[in-house]
Design a protein around this motif. Structure first.
Motif, PDB file in Angstrom:
ATOM      1  N   UNK A  59     -43.052 -50.931   0.489  1.00  0.00           N
ATOM      2  CA  UNK A  59     -44.798 -50.247   0.682  1.00  0.00           C
ATOM      3  C   UNK A  59     -45.507 -51.980   0.780  1.00  0.00           C
ATOM      4  N   UNK A  60     -44.921 -52.983   0.245  1.00  0.00           N
ATOM      5  CA  UNK A  60     -45.940 -54.250   0.437  1.00  0.00           C
ATOM      6  C   UNK A  60     -44.926 -55.263   0.073  1.00  0.00           C
ATOM      7  N   UNK A  61     -45.105 -56.612   0.604  1.00  0.00           N
ATOM      8  CA  UNK A  61     -44.158 -57.667   0.233  1.00  0.00           C
ATOM      9  C   UNK A  61     -45.164 -58.859  -0.369  1.00  0.00           C
ATOM     10  N   UNK A  62     -44.800 -59.540  -1.022  1.00  0.00           N
ATOM     11  CA  UNK A  62     -45.491 -60.794  -1.539  1.00  0.00           C
ATOM     12  C   UNK A  62     -44.744 -61.922  -1.554  1.00  0.00           C
ATOM     13  N   UNK A  63     -45.302 -62.937  -1.298  1.00  0.00           N
ATOM     14  CA  UNK A  63     -44.520 -64.282  -1.242  1.00  0.00           C
ATOM     15  C   UNK A  63     -45.353 -65.600  -2.294  1.00  0.00           C
TER      16      UNK A  63
END
Length: 416
Positions: A86-90
């Motif tokens: 549902x979401x991706x962070x880097x």
């Protein structure tokens, strides 16, 4: 399920032989047979019976691949076991940093209501593909290796270890990054080793992940946390090969302490589930994807760094493009194993594969270090992307498997 370990009888005939019963081989077989039921397909796999059921890994299935699997009647079998991302962070930081600033965030939808990727256990999808193959009358012969090939004007003879052979119009090699069929066909590769290994493990944690995936760029390489069903996550943890060997050999306490330092405490206490394994990382690109009567697909054609999570989905693109090429040629009365027909598939896939291989290579070299100037440049670049909606949309499209250029119909959810 039509599956047997029996050897082929001498002189057996088929339209297509596919070597390798992983995702790509099975999907290619199902895609071709679904659109051209009259074609006789034989699928052989060198691994002993039941090996695929011991695979503890999970994979990210891009939205385009989900569309294809839905069209092929496979996704409904597995969707209840899939975890949408549902979401991706880097982030970009050092291993010991107490705080890891988020430089880039992605929403998790290719379009409204469609996650850009789903995480799924390898055994679940492999089992569903095998079931669908059986329904279509495709036999999967386990423990049957290809020992040699003879490419003729009108057919290829596939010789099997232990005796027997199959004459076919086309041989499709889906036998992995160290493909023996690629070597037998005289296809050379471009290859280099990164001196890194990817540690793969599954962890349980106290608190829910809410479907969020994370990729932390650390000096030794990317550390990816990918959500699974329940309070569990799949890890792809890049280290130097020497350090990866040390971690794999370490006892559980040491391994979990090292893991916690990289994973953090946001999801509570961690417990490693099942085995942990390490795989050497490198770049392998076949100089040709086709020869007369032979086509390469999946890792046999390309092996790339997992930094962008696109290796498997490149293979799904191969399957869709090759199936469409073969089926369209058959409908037009053309020779499905002729070089001019197979070159259509090669033109379709080679540039995209080269582009992704170069991209992952550059990303790995840019991020797998602790050089101050490079850290500043990449942090600025990530922040810039995060503030530019068109760029973010482009990267989401890439992650969803919807790259630029014409896409095979199956990847659009359409029949061939």
């Amino acid at each position: 399920m039509a599956e047997t370990t029996a050897q082929a009888e001498p002189g057996e005939r088929a339209d297509i032989v596919i070597a390798g019963a992983g995702y790509v081989g099975l999907t290619t077989a199902v895609a071709i047979k679904s659109a051209a039921p009259h074609l006789e397909i034989v699928l052989v796999d060198a691994a002993p019976e039941g090996v695929w059921e011991k695979d503890a890994r999970a994979s990210a299935i891009a939205a385009a691949a989900v569309r294809m699997l839905s069209r092929l009647g496979v996704w409904d079998e597995v969707k209840d076991e899939a975890q949408p991302i549902t979401e991706m962070i880097v982030t970009d930081s050092r291993t010991g940093d107490a705080v890891r600033p988020v430089f880039l965030t992605f929403g998790g939808e290719a379009k409204p209501g469609e996650p850009f990727a789903n995480m799924l256990a390898n055994t679940v999808l492999n089992g569903a593909l095998r079931k669908r193959a059986g329904e279509l009358g495709i036999a999967v012969r386990q423990g049957v290796a290809v020992s040699g090939i003879e490419q003729g004007m009108a057919a290829v003879t596939v010789r099997l270890a232990g005796g027997g052979s199959i004459g076919a119009r086309l041989l499709i090699a889906c036998d992995g990054v160290k493909s023996k069929i690629r070597d037998m066909a005289g296809i050379r590769t471009l290859h280099w080793d990164y001196g890194q290994s990817g540690i793969v493990a599954t962890v349980a944690h106290e608190r829910p992940h809410e479907g969020r995936a994370e990729e932390h760029f650390l000096p030794s390489g990317p550390f990816a946390i990918l959500p699974l069903k329940g309070n569990r996550s799949s890890l792809v943890w890049t280290e130097t090969t020497r350090e990866a060997e040390r971690l794999i050999a370490a006892d559980d306490l040491v391994f979990e302490l090292e893991l916690e330092q990289r994973f953090g405490h946001k999801l509570g206490a961690l417990t490693v589930e099942g085995p942990r394994r390490a795989f050497p990382l490198g770049l392998t690109l076949a100089r040709d994807f086709v020869k007369p009567r032979v086509a390469l697909a999946g890792d046999a054609a390309h092996g790339i760094h997992p930094i962008a999570g696109q290796g498997l989905n490149l293979g799904f693109k191969d399957a869709a493009a090759l199936a469409e090429t073969v089926v369209e040629a058959e409908r037009r009365g053309l020779d499905i194993g002729a070089l001019d027909v197979l070159e259509t598939y090669q033109r379709w896939r080679r540039f995209d594969t080269l582009q992704m291989g170069v991209t992952t290579d550059v990303l790995n070299r840019l991020f797998s270090n602790d050089v101050g100037l490079l850290r500043a440049v990449r942090s600025f670049g990530l922040s810039l992307v995060d503030r530019a909606p068109p760029l973010k949309d482009f990267f989401i499209g890439q992650a969803a498997g919807m790259g630029r250029g014409p896409s095979p119909r199956l990847l659009q959810g359409e029949a061939i």
